[in-house]
Design a protein around this motif. Structure first.
Motif, short mmCIF file in Angstrom:
data_model
loop_
_atom_site.label_atom_id
_atom_site.label_comp_id
_atom_site.label_asym_id
_atom_site.label_seq_id
_atom_site.Cartn_x
_atom_site.Cartn_y
_atom_site.Cartn_z
N LEU A 260 15.61 5.22 -7.00
CA LEU A 260 16.26 6.50 -7.29
C LEU A 260 15.19 7.55 -7.59
N TYR A 261 15.24 8.66 -6.87
CA TYR A 261 14.26 9.74 -7.02
C TYR A 261 14.99 11.00 -7.43
N ARG A 262 14.74 11.46 -8.67
CA ARG A 262 15.31 12.72 -9.12
C ARG A 262 14.51 13.89 -8.53
N ASN A 263 15.10 15.06 -8.56
CA ASN A 263 14.44 16.18 -7.89
C ASN A 263 13.24 16.74 -8.64
N ASN A 264 12.90 16.17 -9.82
CA ASN A 264 11.65 16.55 -10.48
C ASN A 264 10.63 15.43 -10.39
N ASN A 265 10.98 14.35 -9.68
CA ASN A 265 10.06 13.23 -9.50
C ASN A 265 8.93 13.65 -8.55
N ALA A 266 7.70 13.26 -8.85
CA ALA A 266 6.56 13.65 -8.02
C ALA A 266 6.70 13.15 -6.59
N SER A 267 7.41 12.06 -6.40
CA SER A 267 7.58 11.49 -5.06
C SER A 267 8.76 12.09 -4.31
N PHE A 268 9.59 12.86 -4.99
CA PHE A 268 10.81 13.38 -4.37
C PHE A 268 10.54 14.15 -3.07
N PRO A 269 9.61 15.12 -3.05
CA PRO A 269 9.39 15.86 -1.80
C PRO A 269 8.97 14.96 -0.64
N THR A 270 8.12 13.98 -0.92
CA THR A 270 7.67 13.08 0.15
C THR A 270 8.81 12.24 0.68
N VAL A 271 9.60 11.67 -0.23
CA VAL A 271 10.72 10.83 0.19
C VAL A 271 11.73 11.65 0.99
N LEU A 272 11.97 12.88 0.57
CA LEU A 272 12.90 13.74 1.29
C LEU A 272 12.35 14.11 2.67
N GLU A 273 11.09 14.51 2.72
CA GLU A 273 10.52 15.06 3.95
C GLU A 273 10.13 14.00 4.97
N ASN A 274 9.93 12.75 4.52
CA ASN A 274 9.53 11.69 5.46
C ASN A 274 10.47 11.60 6.65
N TYR A 275 11.78 11.75 6.39
CA TYR A 275 12.77 11.58 7.46
C TYR A 275 13.53 12.87 7.74
N ILE A 276 12.87 14.01 7.54
CA ILE A 276 13.37 15.28 8.07
C ILE A 276 12.73 15.47 9.43
N ARG A 277 13.53 15.46 10.49
CA ARG A 277 12.98 15.52 11.85
C ARG A 277 13.11 16.91 12.48
N ASN A 278 13.66 17.85 11.74
CA ASN A 278 13.76 19.23 12.21
C ASN A 278 13.30 20.13 11.07
N ALA A 279 12.12 20.75 11.24
CA ALA A 279 11.53 21.55 10.18
C ALA A 279 12.37 22.78 9.82
N ARG A 280 13.34 23.14 10.65
CA ARG A 280 14.24 24.25 10.30
C ARG A 280 14.98 23.96 9.00
N TRP A 281 15.17 22.68 8.69
CA TRP A 281 15.92 22.30 7.50
C TRP A 281 15.01 21.78 6.40
N ASN A 282 13.80 22.35 6.37
CA ASN A 282 12.85 22.00 5.31
C ASN A 282 12.13 23.26 4.84
N THR A 283 12.94 24.24 4.45
CA THR A 283 12.40 25.51 3.98
C THR A 283 12.75 25.70 2.50
N THR A 284 12.21 26.73 1.90
CA THR A 284 12.49 26.98 0.48
C THR A 284 13.95 27.34 0.24
N THR A 285 14.64 27.84 1.27
CA THR A 285 16.04 28.23 1.11
C THR A 285 17.02 27.13 1.52
N THR A 286 16.52 26.04 2.09
CA THR A 286 17.40 24.94 2.48
C THR A 286 17.94 24.24 1.24
#
Length: 529
Positions: free
Chosen positions: A47-73
């Motif tokens: 379980l990774y909370r959104n303040n966990n240091a690993s959270f961005p990596t775990v989220l972004e590892n399987y984002i395959r369209n960078a359109r949905w990986n912005t500050t406003t997403t």
């Protein structure tokens, strides 16, 4: 198989999520995570909370369209990465109890990011299935069981390790997650010989809205029908599929032939339409129309389930404009062809099959995709107009994927995937870019929409059909208000044609409160409550 009850850990998990929800998530769009004490115990390693240091990596590892990986997403409150099936049961039951939405992600290739992004303004978490990747192959029975978080590359590799004369009909992109790919249909180079992935599924396991693990017998034939082409995420969490393996020759043949407009690419495309859907069903002749230095390049990327001599002999008779010679061909094993088809430009002869295991984490670019089906050949004059439009736009490409063969023999209602006989080929609209600015995204998305609009006279009508695995929010979005069924029918009729109403009835029966939902999920019947 009996229904399997949820793990007792659910109740601890529920308590943790209740604390999370009540303390913050309903009060703020960017909630403050709870204290570590409420997340201690057996779930702490998944379980990774959104303040966990690993959270961005775990989220972004399987984002395959960078359109949905912005500050406003929109971002999830949590990511849960199950290690065993009971973790999935716990997640479903506890999320349902406290009203937290689930997004289910296997490989992250949903073009619109629906497996990890919710646009509903409601708090949600991502159930990341990437650790559930076990594969068992039984060559004696000619079957394989593959968990939803495995990639196609991993499935192909495990089959190859057990047999050099077996394969499985599925996609060209080897990083696709099995769960989403198969549940949406599963389209690849052997579809004209063996059909889609879903046509070769013989069993499945799913966690339903009650937290039960059901196999084919326990879920019943209606639900088993629905998760073969209707999208698994509308009905539950697919854990695994059991699939039939298919025979392949020890050597297959691949080749690529390219022509520009100045080299009669238009005539080639005209003859391709006559040949590709009707030729020997061992062939898959994909035609790409690519913008290239103020012209259009027609590129035929081909696979043949047999040797080069036979392939050349057949094509000299059936497709003379191609001008294929044996020196244009490469003979290779089936596993090597899976690597080549994934990216012909980067293929190197002698590459080790282990390369197909590379998941290519966190390597997303910006992209937009759309789809169409063609049922009447496009004339030379029309193709010339399409070429001019492609040159005018400058970036958008078309991929023509041929039908015929086995696809013309399977009834439209055999599985939830409806696009069978009557289609000559499927179109994928494709544009990629590197600029991260919103203006670039708007420009390239609008270019794709412009070409899509231009193609209206040449594609299927009433409905203008679309392919679920080429997800496209342009064709309709469900806001799940009082008109949810009507909104769902807009995109549902395009994705599922005459199978839509049966899917709605099954959805209403197995998930009457519409817990499993996203912007393009199957709706429940109106006035169900």
């Amino acid at each position: 198989m009996a229904e399997k009850p949820a793990s007792p850990s659910c109740f601890f998990f529920a308590a943790s999520l209740v604390l999370l929800t009540l303390s913050s998530c309903l009060a703020s769009p960017t909630p403050t995570p709870p204290s570590p004490s409420c997340l201690s115990g057996t779930l702490s390693n998944i379980l990774y909370r959104n303040n966990n240091a690993s959270f961005p990596t775990v989220l972004e590892n399987y984002i395959r369209n960078a359109r949905w990986n912005t500050t406003t997403t929109p971002k999830p409150l949590l990511i849960i990465t199950p290690l065993q099936e009971s973790d999935v049961q716990a997640a479903v039951l506890c999320a349902k109890r406290i009203g937290l939405q689930i997004r289910i992600r296997s490989g992250g290739h949903d073009y619109e990011g629906l497996s990890y992004v919710s646009r509903s303004q409601q708090p949600y978490f991502v159930l990341d299935m990437s650790n559930l990747r076990q594969i068992t192959v039984d060559i004696g029975k000619q079957v394989a069981t593959v968990q939803a978080g495995a990639t196609l590359g991993e499935l192909y590799y495990n089959i190859w390790k057990n047999s050099k004369i077996h394969g499985f009909p599925a996609g060209l992109c080897t990083t696709l997650g099995v769960g989403g790919h198969i549940s949406g249909g599963g389209y690849g180079a052997m579809l004209r010989k063996y059909g889609l992935s879903v046509d070769n599924v013989i069993d499945a396991k799913i966690v339903d809205v009650k937290g039960r693990i059901l196999n084919r017998k326990a879920m019943g034939e209606d639900l088993f029908w629905a998760i073969r082409g209707g999208g698994g995420a509308s009905f539950g969490v697919v854990l695994s599929y059991t699939v039939k393996l298919v025979p392949v020759t020890e050597n297959v043949t691949v080749f690529r032939v390219e022509r520009t407009l100045e080299q009669n690419a238009t005539d080639l495309a005209v003859q391709w339409q006559q040949v590709a859907p009707t030729i020997d069903d061992r062939f898959f002749l994909r035609l790409l129309l690519l913008p290239s230095n103020k012209t259009v390049k027609a590129s035929i990327v081909a696979f043949f389930l047999g040797g080069a001599d036979e392939a050349v002999s057949i094509l000299k008779k059936k497709f003379p404009l191609l001008g294929l010679e044996k020196q244009n061909c490469i003979e290779m094993s089936w596993i090597e062809s899976a690597i080549w088809l994934n990216n012909p430009d980067d293929y190197k002869i002698g590459v080790k099959p282990e390369i197909i295991l590379n998941r290519r984490l966190n390597t997303a670019g910006f992209l937009k995709r759309k789809s169409d089906y063609v049922q009447v050949p496009i004339s030379k004059e029309a193709l010339e107009g399409i070429a001019k439009k492609i040159i005018e736009l400058g970036k958008v490409a078309l991929a023509f994927n041929p039908y015929g063969g086995k696809m013309a023999e399977i009834p439209a209602d055999a599985t939830a995937f409806p696009h069978r006989a009557g289609n000559l080929f499927k179109i994928q609209y494709s544009v990629n870019w590197n600029d991260s600015s919103p203006a670039a995204a708007e420009n390239f998305v609008n270019e794709t929409r412009s070409l899509y609009s231009y193609m209206t006279p040449f594609v299927s009508k009433n409905p203008r059909s679309a392919f679920l695995n080429y997800r496209d929010l342009d064709i309709g979005i469900n806001t799940f208000g009082k008109n949810s069924y009507e909104e769902g029918k807009v995109y549902g009729a395009k994705y599922f044609n005459g199978n839509f109403e049966r899917l709605v009835k099954i959805k209403t029966a197995v998930d009457p409160d519409n817990f499993f939902r996203n912007e393009q999920s199957i709706p429940i019947l109106p006035n169900n409550h």
